[in-house]
Design a protein around this motif. Sequence first.
Motif: not given
Length: 295
Positions: A5-8, A67-69, A81-91, A116-117
């Motif tokens: 999983l690629r995480v930023g 995913a974004v940490a 975080a809402p922007q990331a979720a709306r882009a389909g990224k797990h959090l 998303v998770a």
Amino acid sequence: MDEALRVGVVGAGPWAHRVHGPGLYAHPGTRLATVWARRPDAAKSFAEPYEAAVADGFEELLDTVDAVAFAVPPAVQAELAPQAARAGKHLVLEKPLAADPAGAREIVQAVDDNGVAALLMLTRRFAPEVQAWLSGVRELGGWQGGTGRWLAGGLLAGDYAGSEWRQQQEGALIDAGPHAIDLLDVALGEIEQVHYAHRSRDDLWQLVFGHAGGATSTLTLSLRMPVQPSVVDFAVYGEHGHAPLAGRRTAARDCYARMLDDLLTMIREERSEHPCDVHRGLHLQQILADAQQAI
């Protein structure tokens, strides 16, 4: 998932250096792919040991990861975080979820709407000794009350002495509070009321909670207490006597690895519910707000 999983990582402060970076790098199921921070020099310094890319902006980071940490203050997390979720990224989210319940609700809505998770990094909840204690006390039941103490000097010196949001806000309540409140809430039943809250001038908090089912608990918090080692203890009591949370304390990096295990399972099984999901974060956020209101 056949590939890691690629995480930023967003943020490049002490917690990112201490836990997020080493944890993502060491886990076989994740890869620290990209870093973005509002200070480019800090982002570069953090990314270099892991050969991660440095993004020029948050949107660029989103384009390169699964995913974004987050390792940023609560208000910044609530913004991004809402922007990331709306882009389909797990959090992977820090606690508290936001600066207030409204911000927490926006994150929850974005996560729910986009499937998303998302996990809240309630570090101790992923420790095996804590999970065993909570399982035991919940199975027995019959507890009438509980106590918690979290006394440390983290805001006096060291990494967090310069942490603006911790220093200017209710430091101990906002930082250590979500961990401590979470444990009492799970052990004794959902906290329904903050009966009493007092904060001294040196950020020593005394709190009394009312739980579903009638139990009560007390919590003492301070991150400006020069005690070595830190005092972190919890116990419940009732018809079965007294049950303290005792024994070894699993390191934060090991808890982080277990959290990543759960996140990867959620993604693989396409499910969003978890004991430490965003809905849990919203519940804790409301208790923090109630405690702030009570003083």
